[in-house]
Design a protein around this motif. Structure first.
Motif, short mmCIF file in Angstrom:
data_model
loop_
_atom_site.label_atom_id
_atom_site.label_comp_id
_atom_site.label_asym_id
_atom_site.label_seq_id
_atom_site.Cartn_x
_atom_site.Cartn_y
_atom_site.Cartn_z
N LEU A 28 2.21 -6.64 4.88
CA LEU A 28 1.01 -7.10 4.19
C LEU A 28 -0.26 -6.66 4.92
CD1 LEU A 28 2.20 -10.64 3.06
CD2 LEU A 28 1.94 -8.58 1.65
N GLU A 29 -0.20 -6.59 6.24
CA GLU A 29 -1.34 -6.07 7.00
C GLU A 29 -1.58 -4.60 6.66
OE1 GLU A 29 -0.78 -6.90 11.16
OE2 GLU A 29 -0.61 -9.07 10.78
N HIS A 30 -0.49 -3.83 6.58
CA HIS A 30 -0.62 -2.42 6.19
C HIS A 30 -1.17 -2.32 4.77
CE1 HIS A 30 1.24 -0.39 9.60
NE2 HIS A 30 2.22 -1.29 9.58
N LEU A 31 -0.67 -3.17 3.90
CA LEU A 31 -1.09 -3.14 2.50
C LEU A 31 -2.58 -3.45 2.38
CD1 LEU A 31 0.29 -2.59 -0.18
CD2 LEU A 31 0.73 -5.04 -0.39
N ALA A 32 -3.07 -4.37 3.20
CA ALA A 32 -4.48 -4.74 3.15
C ALA A 32 -5.40 -3.57 3.50
CB ALA A 32 -4.74 -5.91 4.10
N SER A 33 -4.88 -2.63 4.27
CA SER A 33 -5.68 -1.45 4.61
C SER A 33 -5.24 -0.21 3.81
CB SER A 33 -5.61 -1.17 6.12
OG SER A 33 -4.28 -0.90 6.51
N PHE A 34 -4.50 -0.45 2.74
CA PHE A 34 -4.04 0.61 1.83
C PHE A 34 -3.15 1.64 2.52
CE2 PHE A 34 -8.18 -0.83 0.08
CZ PHE A 34 -7.67 -1.50 -1.02
N ASP A 35 -2.44 1.21 3.57
CA ASP A 35 -1.46 2.05 4.25
C ASP A 35 -0.11 1.80 3.58
OD1 ASP A 35 0.31 3.39 5.89
OD2 ASP A 35 -0.08 2.13 7.66
N PHE A 36 0.12 2.50 2.49
CA PHE A 36 1.31 2.24 1.68
C PHE A 36 2.60 2.69 2.36
CE2 PHE A 36 -2.23 2.66 -1.36
CZ PHE A 36 -2.25 1.35 -1.81
N ALA A 93 6.10 -9.75 -1.94
CA ALA A 93 5.44 -8.64 -1.26
C ALA A 93 5.76 -7.32 -1.97
CB ALA A 93 5.86 -8.58 0.20
N LYS A 94 7.00 -7.16 -2.40
CA LYS A 94 7.37 -5.94 -3.14
C LYS A 94 6.63 -5.85 -4.47
CE LYS A 94 11.98 -4.94 -1.41
NZ LYS A 94 13.39 -4.81 -1.82
N LYS A 95 6.46 -6.99 -5.12
CA LYS A 95 5.74 -7.01 -6.39
C LYS A 95 4.25 -6.69 -6.21
CE LYS A 95 8.92 -8.18 -9.36
NZ LYS A 95 9.29 -7.31 -10.47
N MET A 96 3.72 -6.97 -5.02
CA MET A 96 2.31 -6.71 -4.75
C MET A 96 2.03 -5.23 -4.55
SD MET A 96 1.35 -9.85 -2.24
CE MET A 96 -0.30 -9.24 -1.93
N MET A 97 3.02 -4.46 -4.13
CA MET A 97 2.80 -3.03 -3.83
C MET A 97 2.16 -2.28 -4.98
SD MET A 97 3.66 -2.03 -0.70
CE MET A 97 4.19 -0.33 -0.83
N PRO A 98 2.73 -2.32 -6.19
CA PRO A 98 2.10 -1.56 -7.28
C PRO A 98 0.73 -2.11 -7.68
CG PRO A 98 4.02 -2.77 -8.09
CD PRO A 98 4.00 -2.91 -6.60
N LEU A 99 0.54 -3.40 -7.52
CA LEU A 99 -0.77 -3.98 -7.85
C LEU A 99 -1.84 -3.45 -6.91
CD1 LEU A 99 0.30 -7.68 -8.45
CD2 LEU A 99 -0.31 -5.99 -10.17
N VAL A 100 -1.54 -3.43 -5.63
CA VAL A 100 -2.52 -2.94 -4.66
C VAL A 100 -2.72 -1.43 -4.82
CG1 VAL A 100 -3.07 -2.75 -2.20
CG2 VAL A 100 -2.04 -4.85 -3.08
#
Length: 106
Positions: A28-36, A93-100
């Protein structure tokens, strides 16, 4: 199954699930900085940890289903609850990936 073996299995479930939660937090920290890529790697690590926890739990349940005497354990119940909760966190968290990802492209 002896009580101390059941406690060992419960701790295995709790520790692996907890390690999985740490991986989810990192994702989630990576996701917050768009580090997919980083997020994906951490989610894969989390999934591997939860798989270890799930296997330990399932082995115990299958042994009891096969007729082995396994006494009630509050610690094992807690372990199952912990695994279920963190599995739900991984799912979300997996469901959030495509949203972000969609937000990052806008």
């Amino acid at each position: 199954m002896e009580d101390d073996e059941l406690s060992r299995v419960a701790m295995e479930v709790i520790l692996n699930a907890g390690d999985g939660r740490q991986c989810i937090d990192q994702a989630l920290e990576h996701l917050a900085s768009f580090d997919f890529d980083g997020a994906e790697a951490c989610l894969n690590d989390a999934e591997a940890k939860l798989l270890l926890a799930h296997r330990a739990q399932t082995d115990t349940i299958q042994r009891q289903a096969a007729g082995e005497e396994i006494s009630y354990s509050l610690l094992f119940t807690h372990a199952q609850d912990t695994l279920m909760t963190i599995s739900a966190e991984l799912h979300m968290a997996k469901k959030m990936m495509p949203l972000v990802r969609a937000l990052a492209t806008k």
